[in-house]
Design a protein around this motif. Structure first.
Motif, PDB file in Angstrom:
ATOM      1  N   HIS A  58      26.353   2.040  -0.112  1.00  7.81           N
ATOM      2  CA  HIS A  58      25.687   0.734  -0.146  1.00  7.81           C
ATOM      3  C   HIS A  58      24.761   0.674  -1.355  1.00  7.81           C
ATOM      4  O   HIS A  58      24.181   1.682  -1.759  1.00  7.81           O
ATOM      5  N   LEU A  59      24.606  -0.504  -1.895  1.00  8.74           N
ATOM      6  CA  LEU A  59      23.467  -0.779  -2.762  1.00  8.74           C
ATOM      7  C   LEU A  59      22.341  -1.296  -1.864  1.00  8.74           C
ATOM      8  O   LEU A  59      22.594  -1.861  -0.800  1.00  8.74           O
ATOM      9  N   PRO A  60      21.096  -1.105  -2.267  1.00  5.29           N
ATOM     10  CA  PRO A  60      19.989  -1.458  -1.360  1.00  5.29           C
ATOM     11  C   PRO A  60      19.609  -2.926  -1.410  1.00  5.29           C
ATOM     12  O   PRO A  60      19.811  -3.614  -2.412  1.00  5.29           O
ATOM     13  N   LYS A  61      19.039  -3.364  -0.303  1.00  3.36           N
ATOM     14  CA  LYS A  61      18.310  -4.624  -0.259  1.00  3.36           C
ATOM     15  C   LYS A  61      16.836  -4.248  -0.189  1.00  3.36           C
ATOM     16  O   LYS A  61      16.420  -3.455   0.660  1.00  3.36           O
ATOM     17  N   THR A  62      16.059  -4.793  -1.105  1.00  2.08           N
ATOM     18  CA  THR A  62      14.654  -4.387  -1.224  1.00  2.08           C
ATOM     19  C   THR A  62      13.808  -4.997  -0.114  1.00  2.08           C
ATOM     20  O   THR A  62      13.883  -6.191   0.170  1.00  2.08           O
ATOM     21  N   VAL A  63      13.002  -4.130   0.518  1.00  2.85           N
ATOM     22  CA  VAL A  63      12.043  -4.549   1.546  1.00  2.85           C
ATOM     23  C   VAL A  63      10.644  -4.449   0.952  1.00  2.85           C
ATOM     24  O   VAL A  63      10.277  -3.425   0.371  1.00  2.85           O
ATOM     25  N   VAL A  64       9.881  -5.524   1.084  1.00  2.00           N
ATOM     26  CA  VAL A  64       8.491  -5.530   0.629  1.00  2.00           C
ATOM     27  C   VAL A  64       7.609  -5.146   1.811  1.00  2.00           C
ATOM     28  O   VAL A  64       7.617  -5.809   2.856  1.00  2.00           O
ATOM     29  N   ASN A  65       6.862  -4.062   1.660  1.00  2.00           N
ATOM     30  CA  ASN A  65       5.980  -3.573   2.721  1.00  2.00           C
ATOM     31  C   ASN A  65       4.528  -3.799   2.318  1.00  2.00           C
ATOM     32  O   ASN A  65       4.143  -3.490   1.184  1.00  2.00           O
ATOM     33  N   ILE A  66       3.766  -4.337   3.237  1.00  2.00           N
ATOM     34  CA  ILE A  66       2.345  -4.593   2.992  1.00  2.00           C
ATOM     35  C   ILE A  66       1.537  -3.805   4.013  1.00  2.00           C
ATOM     36  O   ILE A  66       1.600  -4.073   5.214  1.00  2.00           O
ATOM     37  N   GLU A  67       0.800  -2.810   3.532  1.00  2.00           N
ATOM     38  CA  GLU A  67      -0.090  -2.023   4.389  1.00  2.00           C
ATOM     39  C   GLU A  67      -1.470  -2.670   4.375  1.00  2.00           C
ATOM     40  O   GLU A  67      -2.141  -2.706   3.348  1.00  2.00           O
ATOM     41  N   VAL A  68      -1.869  -3.188   5.526  1.00  2.00           N
ATOM     42  CA  VAL A  68      -3.140  -3.912   5.649  1.00  2.00           C
ATOM     43  C   VAL A  68      -4.134  -3.041   6.416  1.00  2.00           C
ATOM     44  O   VAL A  68      -3.821  -2.529   7.491  1.00  2.00           O
ATOM     45  N   THR A  69      -5.308  -2.881   5.856  1.00  2.00           N
ATOM     46  CA  THR A  69      -6.385  -2.133   6.504  1.00  2.00           C
ATOM     47  C   THR A  69      -7.430  -3.111   7.023  1.00  2.00           C
ATOM     48  O   THR A  69      -7.953  -3.921   6.253  1.00  2.00           O
ATOM     49  N   ALA A  70      -7.695  -3.043   8.325  1.00  2.00           N
ATOM     50  CA  ALA A  70      -8.712  -3.891   8.947  1.00  2.00           C
ATOM     51  C   ALA A  70      -9.801  -3.015   9.557  1.00  2.00           C
ATOM     52  O   ALA A  70      -9.563  -1.853   9.894  1.00  2.00           O
TER      53      ALA A  70
END
Length: 363
Positions: free
Chosen positions: A45-57
């Protein structure tokens, strides 16, 4: 004897000729799905890009001291906690990418000569990682669409650990006890001043003891002051939200909701205010598909990802912004087939975007 020598010479010449003949490591062909992949082919497979957002509260808990009413009268303190309170706030957000297998970008490779299985590098979920790379290549863990959570909780706020003296405890009113505690704070400050000035008759025998006494006085003063100023503690929580951008979707979407009273909330919980993710692509390529001639060899297919700017916005406040590469916003290309014929050629690829990271030839 001569026949034997001639036969040996022929064998040597044949071996040399075989060594000089280049081996075809792979012959790449591709299809749009795995429904009709012939036997003996390797699928990637070629990848599908996932955008990950790490939020600190951060959760802030404030508890007023039992003698807060007497802070200004006895200690001239005005910056104090007057009411018990508890609230959440977002501290920071961090953007990074990962890859998942793209269901519409799946290809197969047929091998001739040296088996191509030893040459391909795939991630555990089948994304193309490289070609002829060393066996110890590390693969990043894929991040799915669900969020991940980690947290640090503080202890419950209490004033039970305050070292009250007998004189303070026998007072019959809170005002009298507050006055007694304030007097003890002034005594501690005076002892610390004399210790720092070296004006104490019996100084500690060594520097370590001196430091421990000083720290003890500071800690005792802090405990007594909390009876007037109150206490504040924090609890930190991190949560990762994953978003898969698509070329035909709106650029601005709700990523999660956040409440000052609850912290992170469900996406459909209207008590939380929306936090948006905005993905602005510089150029989205329409994929016409790669045309191949069945009579010619086809090189391995890779992706040239497109650039995009990702912003995370809490109402009108921008939490973070980053320019990233997104595989599904890019275009498909093929490597020259001859490039992959040599077992000494190494190709490293990004499993998050499908981009070529490096091409090298080992001696």
């Amino acid at each position: 004897m001569r026949k034997t020598e001639n036969l040996a010479l022929i064998i040597v010449l044949m071996l040399l000729a075989a060594c000089n003949t280049p081996l075809t490591i792979s012959k790449a062909d591709f299809g749009e799905s795995t429904s009709s992949v012939p036997p003996g082919r390797l699928v990637y497979h070629l990848p599908k890009t996932v955008v990950n957002i790490e939020v600190t509260a951060r959760k802030i808990t404030e508890k007023r001291g039992p003698y807060y009413r007497y802070s200004e009268r006895y200690l001239n303190l005005s910056d104090i906690i007057k009411e018990d309170n508890e609230y959440w706030e977002i501290v920071e957000a961090r953007i990074y990418t990962s890859g998942i297998p793209a269901p519409n970008r799946i290809y197969s490779i047929a091998a001739e000569g040296t088996p191509a299985g030893a040459a391909l590098n795939l991630t555990p979920d089948g994304i193309l990682q490289g070609f002829n790379m060393p066996a110890d290549v590390s693969f990043p863990s894929p991040v799915g669409a669900s969020s991940q959570t980690s947290s640090y909780k503080s202890e419950e706020i209490s004033f039970d650990d305050i070292p009250f003296t007998e004189e303070q405890l026998i007072k019959t009113s809170s005002a009298a006890t507050a006055e007694e505690v304030a007097a003890e704070i002034y005594n501690i400050r005076d002892s610390r001043r004399r210790l720092l000035e070296g004006d104490v008759k019996n100084l500690p025998p060594d520097e370590g003891s001196y430091q421990r006494i000083l720290e003890g006085l500071n800690n005792m003063e802090k405990q007594y002051l909390s009876l007037f100023k109150g206490k504040r503690q924090t609890e930190t929580r991190k949560q990762v939200f994953s978003f898969v951008p698509e070329a035909n979707e709106a650029a601005n979407q709700v990523l999660f909701r956040f409440s000052g009273q609850k912290g992170f909330t469900q996406i459909d919980d209207m008590t939380g205010t929306p936090v948006y993710i905005e993905v602005i692509s510089e150029e989205v390529t329409d994929f016409p598909g790669i045309q191949s001639n069945p009579k010619e060899r086809t090189g391995m297919i890779y992706c040239k990802p497109g650039k995009a700017t990702v912003k995370v916005i809490d109402r009108t406040k921008q939490l973070t912004e980053k320019e990233i590469l997104i595989g599904q916003f890019g275009s498909l290309h093929t490597m020259p087939p001859s490039l992959l014929d040599s077992p000494n050629t190494r190709v490293g690829m990004d499993p998050s975007t499908g981009a070529i990271l490096n091409i090298s030839v080992q001696e």
